[in-house]
Enzyme design. Structure first.
Site, PDB file in Angstrom:
ATOM      1  CG  HIS A  17      -1.732  -1.121   1.491  1.00 15.45           C
ATOM      2  ND1 HIS A  17      -3.057  -1.114   1.146  1.00 15.45           N
ATOM      3  CD2 HIS A  17      -1.490  -2.345   2.023  1.00 15.45           C
ATOM      4  CE1 HIS A  17      -3.597  -2.281   1.457  1.00 15.45           C
ATOM      5  NE2 HIS A  17      -2.657  -3.049   1.986  1.00 15.45           N
ATOM      6  CE1 TYR A  27      -2.303   0.047   4.724  1.00 13.25           C
ATOM      7  CE2 TYR A  27      -1.786   1.982   6.047  1.00 13.25           C
ATOM      8  CZ  TYR A  27      -2.414   1.407   4.952  1.00 13.25           C
ATOM      9  OH  TYR A  27      -3.154   2.185   4.100  1.00 13.25           O
ATOM     10  CG  HIS A  87      -5.107  -1.704  -1.517  1.00 12.29           C
ATOM     11  ND1 HIS A  87      -5.516  -0.496  -1.034  1.00 12.29           N
ATOM     12  CD2 HIS A  87      -6.111  -2.572  -1.225  1.00 12.29           C
ATOM     13  CE1 HIS A  87      -6.717  -0.617  -0.478  1.00 12.29           C
ATOM     14  NE2 HIS A  87      -7.093  -1.862  -0.587  1.00 12.29           N
ATOM     15  CE  LYS A 135      -9.442   1.551  -1.501  1.00 14.04           C
ATOM     16  NZ  LYS A 135      -9.648   2.721  -0.710  1.00 14.04           N
ATOM     17  CB  CYS A 157      -3.458   2.199  -3.010  1.00 13.90           C
ATOM     18  SG  CYS A 157      -2.536   1.487  -1.656  1.00 13.90           S
TER      19      CYS A 157
END
Length: 134
Positions: free
Chosen positions: A10, A39, A115, A121, A123
């Protein structure tokens, strides 16, 4: 011990050149209703690797994958004007490589993912498959 099948990378979705800490992310995640940072590891811009949530605990970083994964986040991911961008410093790239190699030794069957492979996304704002070849 949890069965780890995935290592998911990420970004913090913060603008390049700005420093943030595990404590900052922990605060952001608590504001979103998490009990602590989601995380397991955070890589600062200087390349230092910091522990977030314990690896023994299920993370809160990728819906549908948390129970079988480890979440690794680097600080950055946005350009100065807020657009998705690979902002990793050379130190972050080296630290990420070393951390992934260490995690792959500990969890040899785990695959490495961005991710964005599991969510709509940008990310982590770079192509994990191209970099890790999985």
């Amino acid at each position: 011990m949890r069965k780890i099948k995935e290592i998911i990378i990420h970004c913090s979705a913060t603008r390049e050149g700005r420093d943030y800490t595990v404590a900052d992310i922990d605060r952001w995640h608590r504001e979103r209703g998490f009990f602590c940072i989601g995380y397991h590891f955070v890589i600062y811009r200087d390349g230092s690797i910091h522990v977030g949530r314990s690896v023994e605990e299920v993370g809160a970083h990728c819906k549908g994958h948390n129970s079988v994964s480890i979440g690794v986040c680097y600080i950055g991911g946005l350009s100065q004007d807020g657009k998705p961008k690979d902002t990793r410093t050379p130190e972050q790239k080296a630290a990420l490589k070393a951390l992934i190699e260490q995690l792959k030794e500990e969890y040899p069957e785990a695959t490495v993912h961005g991710h964005n492979e599991f969510a709509s996304k940008d990310c982590p704002c770079f192509d994990v498959k191209e970099e890790w070849g999985e």
